[in-house]
Design a protein around this motif. Structure first.
Motif, PDB file in Angstrom:
ATOM      1  N   ASN A   1       0.825  -1.212   0.000  1.00  0.00           N
ATOM      2  CA  ASN A   1       0.000   0.000   0.000  1.00  0.00           C
ATOM      3  C   ASN A   1       0.860   1.264   0.000  1.00  0.00           C
ATOM      4  O   ASN A   1       0.756   2.123   0.872  1.00  0.00           O
ATOM      5  CB  ASN A   1      -0.942  -0.006   1.209  1.00  0.00           C
ATOM      6  N   THR A   2       1.688   1.372  -1.010  1.00  0.00           N
ATOM      7  CA  THR A   2       2.687   2.432  -1.074  1.00  0.00           C
ATOM      8  C   THR A   2       2.201   3.606  -1.920  1.00  0.00           C
ATOM      9  O   THR A   2       1.693   3.416  -3.029  1.00  0.00           O
ATOM     10  CB  THR A   2       3.994   1.878  -1.669  1.00  0.00           C
ATOM     11  N   MET A   3       2.370   4.817  -1.376  1.00  0.00           N
ATOM     12  CA  MET A   3       2.066   6.012  -2.152  1.00  0.00           C
ATOM     13  C   MET A   3       3.106   6.186  -3.256  1.00  0.00           C
ATOM     14  O   MET A   3       4.316   6.066  -3.011  1.00  0.00           O
ATOM     15  CB  MET A   3       2.076   7.236  -1.246  1.00  0.00           C
ATOM     16  N   VAL A   4       2.651   6.442  -4.480  1.00  0.00           N
ATOM     17  CA  VAL A   4       3.559   6.740  -5.582  1.00  0.00           C
ATOM     18  C   VAL A   4       3.134   8.051  -6.230  1.00  0.00           C
ATOM     19  O   VAL A   4       1.967   8.448  -6.171  1.00  0.00           O
ATOM     20  CB  VAL A   4       3.588   5.613  -6.638  1.00  0.00           C
ATOM     21  N   SER A   5       4.088   8.710  -6.835  1.00  0.00           N
ATOM     22  CA  SER A   5       3.783   9.966  -7.499  1.00  0.00           C
ATOM     23  C   SER A   5       4.746  10.164  -8.649  1.00  0.00           C
ATOM     24  O   SER A   5       5.839   9.589  -8.678  1.00  0.00           O
ATOM     25  CB  SER A   5       3.881  11.136  -6.519  1.00  0.00           C
ATOM     26  N   THR A   6       4.339  10.979  -9.595  1.00  0.00           N
ATOM     27  CA  THR A   6       5.207  11.299 -10.717  1.00  0.00           C
ATOM     28  C   THR A   6       4.821  12.658 -11.278  1.00  0.00           C
ATOM     29  O   THR A   6       3.643  13.050 -11.249  1.00  0.00           O
ATOM     30  CB  THR A   6       5.112  10.236 -11.823  1.00  0.00           C
ATOM     31  N   SER A   7       5.814  13.360 -11.755  1.00  0.00           N
ATOM     32  CA  SER A   7       5.557  14.648 -12.386  1.00  0.00           C
ATOM     33  C   SER A   7       5.087  14.442 -13.815  1.00  0.00           C
ATOM     34  O   SER A   7       5.615  13.603 -14.546  1.00  0.00           O
ATOM     35  CB  SER A   7       6.830  15.499 -12.364  1.00  0.00           C
TER      36      SER A   7
END
Length: 413
Positions: free
Chosen positions: A40-46
């Motif tokens: 349940n890991t938060m991921v993000s990308t520009s």
């Protein structure tokens, strides 16, 4: 990480994408777990690139065996955020697609509610934390010098247990989660912003910069002034900005995860030095008064306990306690880029203060730190409040999520 502009939020509801539907794929996104298992890991990308097309609306789906599974996500600024739901084994790649199309709007799941004096973060109906921007008075009969604003209390475990405490007997200046500096040198004077009874300084809420909420993230940015009392006058010594972001828990409802960003700027051309001292600044925590030496435990990344954790360095520190409602706890992780990291901790011994717990990540416990006018400084911490307990293995996975998140690559069509 820092964004002083108002976060623009697009909240997207789950939707159904049948395999037969022909949708325009804007981009493919690969998420590689790397050398760590992810849960349940938060991921993000520009999404900021000269190659990225601009669309009024987007959808996100995960591609699994030719099925397109809808994924709730949040876009603010140019950054896309979502949860890598469930368990992702190490050395695994999960594939997503951004699809052009009108999203179905829905009410936010992660919420920030202004309650005329507080900012309350919630995940659905469950309370996560409360930030107090209105001045809170001390208990009746206690000197008004202990009035305070700009702190977090209560902090809740996911089952509703309160983890923090304010105005405890004998330490009326302890305020849940707070971080004033203790032993400082400012304009030729020793100034203490922590021990309010000395009447040398205090910290006050100054203003709300922004708030954001949506299906994945909720948070706020606020401003504080560290005020020095000198010769009957008040001088702003430090301008501080707090940014707090809480994340949707995913499929695990036994924990809350949130990030705490602290940005510091010396407000006077004289500069300020945080002198070496056993506590102050960083991340201060006073836990529930019911957590005492008889029913609580402390564990650090280096295997230290409450008996020997004080004045040792720790990547993370876990505190658990028990009340009539059961066992709960708090985990605080110290970002490697922080000043003098891994920072040392201040932990009260078991035989002091009725056995209650005060913990402080103290950046200047081992050496001083000078802030120069015109320069910006930052401290970062990740916090997990949880039900029951966390194993060391689980914590180390969370630590890897924090310092080395999954690798995200966007391929534009």
């Amino acid at each position: 990480m820092k964004n002083k502009c108002m976060w623009s939020v697009i909240a997207l509801l789950l939707f159904v994408v049948a395999p037969s539907v022909q949708a325009q794929v804007v981009a493919r996104i690969d998420v590689r777990s790397g050398a760590s298992k992810r849960v349940n890991t938060m991921v993000s990308t520009s999404l900021r690139t000269t190659r990225s097309p601009m669309y009024d609306s987007l959808r996100l789906v995960e591609v699994r065996n030719d099925q397109r599974i809808p994924v709730p996500f949040q876009l603010y600024g140019n950054t896309l955020h979502w949860i890598l739901d469930g368990t992702t084994e190490r050395d695994t790649t999960r594939i997503y697609e951004l699809i052009k199309g009108a999203p179905l709007m829905a009410s936010s799941y992660m919420q920030v509610k202004d309650t005329a004096g507080t900012l309350l973060l919630r995940e659905g109906a469950r309370k996560l934390l409360q930030y107090n921007y209105q001045t809170v008075e001390p208990p009746a009969g206690i000197d008004k010098m202990y009035r305070r604003s700009g702190f977090i209390h209560p902090l809740w475990a996911p089952d509703g247990q309160v983890i923090t405490n304010i105005h405890p007997k004998g330490h009326w200046h302890h305020m849940g989660i707070w971080n004033p500096w203790t032993h400082t040198s400012f304009k030729g004077n020793e100034t203490d912003f922590w021990n309010l009874q000395k009447k040398e300084g205090t910290v006050r809420f100054k203003g709300i910069v922004s708030r954001m909420q949506g299906p994945v993230v909720a948070g706020f940015v606020v401003l504080h002034d560290h005020i020095a009392f000198t010769g009957g006058t008040e001088t702003v010594a430090i301008s501080e900005e707090w940014a707090v972001r809480a994340y949707r828990a995913g499929t695990d409802t036994t924990r809350f995860i949130w990030d705490f960003y602290d940005y510091l700027n010396c407000a006077d051309t004289a500069g300020i030095t945080f002198l070496q001292y056993r506590y102050g600044g960083g991340f201060g925590l006073r836990t529930n008064a019911a957590w005492t030496a008889n029913n609580s435990e402390v564990l650090t990344s280096e295997g230290k306990t409450r008996a020997n954790a004080d004045s040792t360095r720790a990547r993370w520190i876990k505190i658990t306690g028990r009340t009539e409602k059961g066992k709960a706890g708090i985990l605080v992780m110290n970002f490697p880029g922080n000043y003098d990291s891994p920072q040392p901790v201040r932990v009260w011994p078991e035989n002091s203060e009725r056995g209650e717990i005060m913990m402080n990540y103290s950046p200047t416990k081992m050496k001083p730190w000078t802030l120069q006018y015109g320069k910006a400084y930052a401290l970062y911490y990740r916090v997990v409040s949880f039900m029951n307990d966390l194993t060391t293995e689980e914590i180390e996975h969370m630590w890897q999520d924090y310092i080395e998140p999954p690798e995200v690559t966007v391929y534009w069509n």
